[in-house]
Motif scaffolding. Structure first.
Motif, mmCIF file in Angstrom:
data_model
loop_
_atom_site.group_PDB
_atom_site.id
_atom_site.type_symbol
_atom_site.label_atom_id
_atom_site.label_comp_id
_atom_site.label_asym_id
_atom_site.label_seq_id
_atom_site.Cartn_x
_atom_site.Cartn_y
_atom_site.Cartn_z
ATOM 1 N N ARG A 1 -20.397 -0.557 33.282
ATOM 2 C CA ARG A 1 -19.525 -1.431 34.067
ATOM 3 C C ARG A 1 -19.050 -2.631 33.240
ATOM 4 O O ARG A 1 -19.812 -3.311 32.581
ATOM 5 N N GLN A 2 -17.743 -2.845 33.275
ATOM 6 C CA GLN A 2 -17.041 -3.958 32.629
ATOM 7 C C GLN A 2 -17.049 -3.903 31.106
ATOM 8 O O GLN A 2 -16.691 -4.887 30.443
ATOM 9 N N LEU A 3 -17.411 -2.760 30.528
ATOM 10 C CA LEU A 3 -17.147 -2.583 29.102
ATOM 11 C C LEU A 3 -15.648 -2.341 28.929
ATOM 12 O O LEU A 3 -14.965 -1.941 29.867
ATOM 13 N N PRO A 4 -15.087 -2.580 27.726
ATOM 14 C CA PRO A 4 -13.645 -2.365 27.530
ATOM 15 C C PRO A 4 -13.230 -0.961 27.977
ATOM 16 O O PRO A 4 -13.874 0.023 27.614
ATOM 17 N N GLN A 5 -12.153 -0.884 28.751
ATOM 18 C CA GLN A 5 -11.762 0.401 29.314
ATOM 19 C C GLN A 5 -11.358 1.401 28.237
ATOM 20 O O GLN A 5 -11.558 2.616 28.396
ATOM 21 N N ASP A 6 -10.805 0.932 27.115
ATOM 22 C CA ASP A 6 -10.411 1.873 26.073
ATOM 23 C C ASP A 6 -11.618 2.434 25.321
ATOM 24 O O ASP A 6 -11.473 3.325 24.478
ATOM 25 N N ALA A 7 -12.802 1.938 25.656
ATOM 26 C CA ALA A 7 -14.020 2.446 25.027
ATOM 27 C C ALA A 7 -14.633 3.593 25.815
ATOM 28 O O ALA A 7 -15.552 4.250 25.340
ATOM 29 N N ARG A 8 -14.127 3.852 27.020
ATOM 30 C CA ARG A 8 -14.813 4.794 27.919
ATOM 31 C C ARG A 8 -13.814 5.529 28.803
ATOM 32 O O ARG A 8 -12.651 5.128 28.930
ATOM 33 N N THR A 9 -14.298 6.591 29.428
ATOM 34 C CA THR A 9 -13.495 7.378 30.367
ATOM 35 C C THR A 9 -13.635 6.848 31.781
ATOM 36 O O THR A 9 -12.644 6.641 32.479
ATOM 37 N N ILE A 10 -14.852 6.618 32.233
ATOM 38 C CA ILE A 10 -15.111 6.213 33.608
ATOM 39 C C ILE A 10 -14.601 4.791 33.857
ATOM 40 O O ILE A 10 -14.674 3.934 32.978
ATOM 41 N N TYR B 1 -6.832 7.932 4.586
ATOM 42 C CA TYR B 1 -7.504 8.775 5.577
ATOM 43 C C TYR B 1 -7.912 7.973 6.811
ATOM 44 O O TYR B 1 -8.833 8.348 7.529
ATOM 45 N N ASP B 2 -7.177 6.905 7.088
ATOM 46 C CA ASP B 2 -7.499 6.076 8.250
ATOM 47 C C ASP B 2 -7.321 6.838 9.562
ATOM 48 O O ASP B 2 -8.094 6.635 10.508
ATOM 49 N N ALA B 3 -6.332 7.713 9.642
ATOM 50 C CA ALA B 3 -6.114 8.495 10.864
ATOM 51 C C ALA B 3 -7.313 9.389 11.149
ATOM 52 O O ALA B 3 -7.762 9.505 12.299
ATOM 53 N N GLU B 4 -7.839 10.002 10.096
ATOM 54 C CA GLU B 4 -9.016 10.854 10.256
ATOM 55 C C GLU B 4 -10.229 10.022 10.682
ATOM 56 O O GLU B 4 -11.038 10.454 11.512
ATOM 57 N N LEU B 5 -10.329 8.824 10.111
ATOM 58 C CA LEU B 5 -11.428 7.924 10.465
ATOM 59 C C LEU B 5 -11.363 7.545 11.941
ATOM 60 O O LEU B 5 -12.365 7.639 12.665
ATOM 61 N N ALA C 1 -21.858 -0.715 19.093
ATOM 62 C CA ALA C 1 -21.193 0.331 18.313
ATOM 63 C C ALA C 1 -19.679 0.227 18.443
ATOM 64 O O ALA C 1 -18.940 0.320 17.452
ATOM 65 N N TYR C 2 -19.212 0.024 19.661
ATOM 66 C CA TYR C 2 -17.772 -0.095 19.890
ATOM 67 C C TYR C 2 -17.189 -1.259 19.092
ATOM 68 O O TYR C 2 -16.113 -1.129 18.500
ATOM 69 N N SER C 3 -17.895 -2.380 19.056
ATOM 70 C CA SER C 3 -17.387 -3.538 18.313
ATOM 71 C C SER C 3 -17.248 -3.225 16.824
ATOM 72 O O SER C 3 -16.313 -3.703 16.166
ATOM 73 N N ILE C 4 -18.144 -2.411 16.294
ATOM 74 C CA ILE C 4 -18.045 -2.008 14.887
ATOM 75 C C ILE C 4 -16.805 -1.143 14.674
ATOM 76 O O ILE C 4 -16.051 -1.327 13.707
ATOM 77 N N THR C 5 -16.549 -0.215 15.599
ATOM 78 C CA THR C 5 -15.406 0.683 15.438
ATOM 79 C C THR C 5 -14.071 -0.052 15.515
ATOM 80 O O THR C 5 -13.049 0.479 15.064
ATOM 81 N N GLN C 6 -14.074 -1.249 16.068
ATOM 82 C CA GLN C 6 -12.825 -2.003 16.224
ATOM 83 C C GLN C 6 -12.456 -2.823 14.994
ATOM 84 O O GLN C 6 -11.405 -3.471 14.972
ATOM 85 N N LYS D 1 -13.368 8.026 17.650
ATOM 86 C CA LYS D 1 -13.109 8.333 19.058
ATOM 87 C C LYS D 1 -14.022 9.451 19.533
ATOM 88 O O LYS D 1 -14.568 9.393 20.647
ATOM 89 N N VAL D 2 -14.193 10.469 18.704
ATOM 90 C CA VAL D 2 -15.096 11.579 19.049
ATOM 91 C C VAL D 2 -16.523 11.062 19.215
ATOM 92 O O VAL D 2 -17.239 11.451 20.143
ATOM 93 N N TYR D 3 -16.938 10.185 18.333
ATOM 94 C CA TYR D 3 -18.270 9.575 18.386
ATOM 95 C C TYR D 3 -18.493 8.852 19.713
ATOM 96 O O TYR D 3 -19.486 9.098 20.412
ATOM 97 N N LEU D 4 -17.567 7.990 20.094
ATOM 98 C CA LEU D 4 -17.711 7.214 21.324
ATOM 99 C C LEU D 4 -17.634 8.104 22.563
ATOM 100 O O LEU D 4 -18.419 7.941 23.510
ATOM 101 N N THR D 5 -16.702 9.037 22.572
ATOM 102 C CA THR D 5 -16.510 9.904 23.735
ATOM 103 C C THR D 5 -17.731 10.774 23.988
ATOM 104 O O THR D 5 -18.169 10.943 25.141
#
Length: 373
Positions: free
Chosen positions: A297-306, A235-239, A156-161, A244-248
């Protein structure tokens, strides 16, 4: 000459006013329902990943004392699959190791964890009707629940990028989460044609259905993302905010589920005169929590909080270190002294995500069952 300049100034001001008006965009119109005419075709790749996960889980669950597993057969299901392609490099190595350990444990026969502690055969085996490796981990849960993050979330994260997303991409985000455009907020197949599954199933369980829960936030984020993509680049900012809300909220729903399972394990371990089956069930809940945690563990840090450091700290508390041998059996053989580690881990997860005491009480419940939805 002054009249000409004045006229020119008025003209420029007029053009500026017109341009400003033209630049103003209308607020994004977000519908209340998710519509996609080509949904099934758009999500074929995601369905393939999920089917691979189901196939691997089914193969492992088939193990019994009379039906030991073959490492090569298990790896043949995983290696080269769409599931493996979606999995992070780190967790891919973990899964391959786990599959070997699962196959070895399935040949170990009966494992009397209460008296042996660490399995004396060096393999593990069957305790209370469940298959454990030598340190007391039920590896099917580390495989399945870990892949919820390391493969499904990672995909999912790869799609959002992507620089430019399409409406079909948003469909893919719905599917890999385990939801459906109908968004039932329920995993009850007796009540819904398309019940939630995979990560969506657990997000629904942690959602009180009050309009503020993890599942609801994810649904609204995907509705917003779909509307933003259809409305165009303006509307890219809204997207991006919606993604981000989806991933968080996906991550937070998993963290809440870690807490739920640790509470469940704690309750089962401290019951009066628990049977082998009860103790195995406690370790099952515990392993689900470990899997849900380890997969980040070891997923991209900008994809997660922990962070990885926080993951490692909590896994060490739970006696299931990312790098090293587990000693989960101590929760069975030394319950009095070890069960407090579960509370310690709960409090660490609470701290990482800023959960409140009230949140923790809510996380103890399966809200789908509580509300009969």
């Amino acid at each position: 000459m002054r009249k000409v300049l004045l006229a020119a100034s008025i003209t420029v001001l007029g053009l500026s006013a017109c341009n400003k008006k033209d630049d103003e965009k209308a607020p994004l119109n977000v519908p209340s329902t998710y519509e996609s005419a080509n949904y099934d075709a758009n999500v074929a790749a995601e369905k393939a990943i999920l089917e691979d996960l189901d196939a691997l889980k089914a193969a492992i669950k088939a193990a019994s004392e009379s039906n030991p597993l073959d490492e090569a057969s298990l790896k043949a299901i995983y290696e080269g699959s769409d599931l493996q392609a979606a999995t992070s490099a780190y967790y891919n190595t973990q899964v391959l190791n786990y599959l070997k350990e699962v196959a070895d444990a399935s040949t170990g026969g009966a494992y009397d964890m209460k008296t042996e502690g660490k399995a004396q055969n060096g393999k593990g085996g069957f305790f209370g009707g469940r298959l454990f490796e030598e340190g007391g981990l039920e590896l099917i849960e580390l495989i399945e629940k870990g892949l919820f993050e390391a493969a499904l979330f990672n995909h999912a994260y790869s799609i959002t990028q992507k620089t430019e997303l399409t409406a079909a991409d948003i469909d893919r985000l719905v599917a890999i989460f385990g939801a459906h455009p109908s968004f039932p907020n329920s995993s009850d197949g007796s009540k819904h044609e398309h019940p939630d599954s995979y990560a969506a199933k657990y997000a629904a369980k942690r959602d009180k259905n009050d309009g503020n829960g993890f599942y609801t936030n994810i649904k609204n984020a995907l509705l917003t993302a779909q509307a933003a993509v259809k409305a165009g680049k303006a509307y890219d900012a809204e997207l991006r905010a919606a993604l981000k809300v989806y991933l968080t909220n996906w991550e937070k729903s998993c963290a809440a589920t870690v807490i739920n399972y640790l509470y469940s394990a704690q309750s089962k371990l401290t019951a009066t005169n628990p049977s082998d089956s009860d103790l195995a069930s406690a370790l099952h809940s515990y392993a689900e929590a470990v899997g849900f945690l380890h997969g980040w563990r070891q997923l991209p840090q900008d994809a997660r909080t922990i962070t990885d450091a926080q993951i490692d700290e909590i896994l060490n508390i739970l006696k299931a270190p990312a790098q090293g041998e587990a000693s989960a059996y101590l929760f069975v053989t030394d319950t009095f002294n070890q069960v407090g580690k579960l509370t310690e881990a709960i409090n660490k997860v609470k701290e990482v995500y800023g959960f409140t005491d009230a949140d923790l009480e809510d996380f103890k419940k399966d809200w789908v069952a509580e509300q009969g939805r």
